[in-house]
Design an enzyme around this catalytic site. Structure first.
Site, short mmCIF file in Angstrom:
data_model
loop_
_atom_site.label_atom_id
_atom_site.label_comp_id
_atom_site.label_asym_id
_atom_site.label_seq_id
_atom_site.Cartn_x
_atom_site.Cartn_y
_atom_site.Cartn_z
N ASP A 169 3.52 47.30 23.13
CA ASP A 169 3.55 47.66 21.71
C ASP A 169 4.74 48.58 21.43
O ASP A 169 5.43 48.44 20.42
CB ASP A 169 2.25 48.36 21.28
CG ASP A 169 1.26 47.40 20.66
OD1 ASP A 169 1.27 46.21 21.05
OD2 ASP A 169 0.46 47.81 19.79
N LYS A 199 0.53 54.86 37.76
CA LYS A 199 0.16 56.28 37.60
C LYS A 199 -0.31 56.73 38.98
O LYS A 199 -1.45 57.20 39.16
CB LYS A 199 -0.92 56.40 36.50
CG LYS A 199 -1.27 57.81 36.09
CD LYS A 199 -0.17 58.55 35.34
CE LYS A 199 -0.55 60.02 35.16
NZ LYS A 199 0.58 60.85 34.67
N ASP A 248 3.69 57.53 31.99
CA ASP A 248 4.04 58.52 30.95
C ASP A 248 5.56 58.66 30.84
O ASP A 248 6.13 58.67 29.75
CB ASP A 248 3.36 59.87 31.20
CG ASP A 248 3.47 60.36 32.65
OD1 ASP A 248 3.93 59.59 33.51
OD2 ASP A 248 3.10 61.52 32.90
N ASP A 266 -0.36 46.82 28.02
CA ASP A 266 -0.80 46.71 26.62
C ASP A 266 -0.08 47.77 25.79
O ASP A 266 0.48 47.48 24.73
CB ASP A 266 -2.32 46.93 26.56
CG ASP A 266 -2.84 46.91 25.14
OD1 ASP A 266 -2.43 46.02 24.38
OD2 ASP A 266 -3.66 47.79 24.78
N TYR A 310 -9.71 46.60 32.01
CA TYR A 310 -10.19 45.64 31.02
C TYR A 310 -11.40 44.86 31.52
O TYR A 310 -12.29 44.53 30.76
CB TYR A 310 -9.08 44.63 30.67
CG TYR A 310 -8.20 45.06 29.52
CD1 TYR A 310 -7.45 46.21 29.59
CD2 TYR A 310 -8.09 44.27 28.38
CE1 TYR A 310 -6.62 46.59 28.53
CE2 TYR A 310 -7.27 44.63 27.33
CZ TYR A 310 -6.54 45.79 27.41
OH TYR A 310 -5.73 46.16 26.38
C1 IPM Z 1 -2.91 42.53 23.09
C2 IPM Z 1 -4.05 43.04 22.27
C3 IPM Z 1 -5.35 42.75 23.00
C4 IPM Z 1 -5.32 43.51 24.31
C5 IPM Z 1 -6.61 43.06 22.19
C6 IPM Z 1 -6.58 42.37 20.86
C7 IPM Z 1 -7.85 42.71 22.94
O1 IPM Z 1 -3.89 44.39 21.99
O2 IPM Z 1 -2.87 41.32 23.39
O3 IPM Z 1 -2.04 43.33 23.44
O4 IPM Z 1 -5.70 44.70 24.35
O5 IPM Z 1 -4.96 42.93 25.31
MG MG Z 2 -2.03 45.21 22.60
#
Ligand code: IPM
Ligand code: MG
Length: 367
Positions: free
Chosen positions: A253, A193, A225, A249, A143
């Site tokens: 999700d 990884k 993975d 990240d 990042y």
């Molecule tokens: C998160 C989001 C952010 C990230 C984006 C919006 C920059 O996906 O907070 O998980 O990738 O960190």
């Molecule tokens: Mg995210």
């Protein structure tokens, strides 16, 4: 004690759910000896429209003199045609994380037993609920690594990001993972990884070294993975999941969807190395894990729970008001237990869905 909280509601459903969180906070802290002064400022697309910048100087100054940031969400279709570096997400959230060195991102993925039906996983996999803490490193990795650039032309044109970690960056997040595990089920999965990437070989080495100070904690290394597969195969094996920035990240999700609705997930981003667990008030940014939900924005039907839970995390981590944080969390549990649902939580058999304001009132009644 009076503390300033920078309230950055942002875009989409942000401005709809933020007032719910503040109403709940005001109710809960009325009986404590702390006073919160909520100061609002522009961020994200709303700030671009008003000032031309996703993170105006004024907003940053406000945040600097605050004890915490209560963040909504940023972005939306309206700003998607802007150059990538000027888009709300990139130009507000990432600089805020870096500016305040918010290196630790806590994303608790919880399935409430009453909501197990909302999970897309087979009932026997999530029965009785689920409680995973994704601990994501937030200010390093690909990042922020340099160089980050585009160059060349034609077939040779190329673009690159740099996946890089410094020892201290791995050490501090790893210690937090072990400290957190001590308060939970004493188990950490560290994600990497290391079978391919040099930076991840280093990650695994440093995590293993720090583990020597935490022999009471069970540590398991797992390739990312495999972890993404294991999360849906047998989520209950996980408790604290320690992740580098990008893998965190992605996995957070995935974990959020396992819980049924991203509208339930709060997150805390903390900085101030050394202040963890002390009596100081570590600065933090608290935000729902979901986005701006442009499809339902403006309709008054968004689920405010993630925003309210983020406010509870703020009470817990920055203001050390554990009882008040628990009060909010149990009011939410109770509200869900009573069968109250926003649209995103409705189960296959349907039922009545409450509006953003209605469910907030139920939560307040249950405080
Ligand atoms: C998160 C989001 C952010 C990230 C984006 C919006 C920059 O996906 O907070 O998980 O990738 O960190
Ligand atoms: Mg995210």
């Amino acid at each position: 004690m009076k503390h300033t909280v920078a309230v950055l509601a942002g875009d989409g459903i942000g401005p709809e759910v933020m007032p719910c969180a503040i109403e709940v906070l005001e109710k809960v802290i009325a009986q404590s000896d702390i006073q919160l002064d909520f100061q609002h400022a522009l961020v994200g697309g709303a700030a671009i429209d008003e000032t031309g910048k996703a993170l105006p100087e004024e907003t940053l100054r406000l945040a600097e003199k605050s004890s915490a940031i209560l963040f909504g969400s940023v972005g939306g279709p309206k700003w998607e045609s802007l150059p990538p570096a000027e888009q709300p997400e990139r130009a507000s959230l990432l600089p805020l994380r870096k500016h305040f060195q918010l290196f630790a991102n806590l994303r608790p993925a919880l399935i409430y037993p009453d909501l197990a039906d909302a999970s897309p996983l087979r009932p026997d996999l999530v029965e009785g609920g689920l409680d995973i803490l994704i601990l994501r490193e937030l200010t390093g990795d690909v990042y922020f690594g340099e160089p980050k650039l585009r160059r060349g032309t034609g077939a040779e044109e190329e673009a690159l990001d740099t996946m890089i970690y410094k020892r201290y960056e791995i050490e501090r997040i790893t210690r937090l993972a072990f400290e957190s595990a001590r308060l939970r089920s004493k188990k950490v999965h560290s994600i990497d990884k290391a079978n391919v990437l040099t930076s991840m070989v280093f990650w695994r080495e440093v995590v293993t070294e720090i583990h020597k100070d935490y022999k009471d904690i069970e540590l398991q290394h797992m390739y990312v993975d495999n972890a993404s597969m294991q999360l849906i195969k047998w989520p209950k094996q996980f408790d604290v999941v320690l992740c580098p920035n990008m893998f965190g990240d992605i996995l957070s999700d995935e974990a959020s969807q396992i819980t049924g609705s991203i509208g339930m997930l709060a997150s805390a981003s903390l900085g101030a190395p050394g202040s963890w667990g002390s009596n100081e008030h570590p600065f933090g940014l608290y935000e729902p894990a979901g986005g701006t939900a442009p499809d339902i924005a403006g309709k008054g039907i968004a689920n405010p729970i993630a925003q309210i839970l983020s406010a509870a995390l703020m009470l817990r981590y920055t203001f050390k008001l554990e009882n008040e944080a628990k009060k909010i969390e149990s009011a939410i549990r109770k509200t869900i237990g009573q069968g109250h649902r926003t649209g995103d939580l409705l189960q296959k058999d349907g039922g009545k869905s409450l509006s953003t304001k209605e469910i907030t009132q139920k939560i307040i009644e249950n405080l």
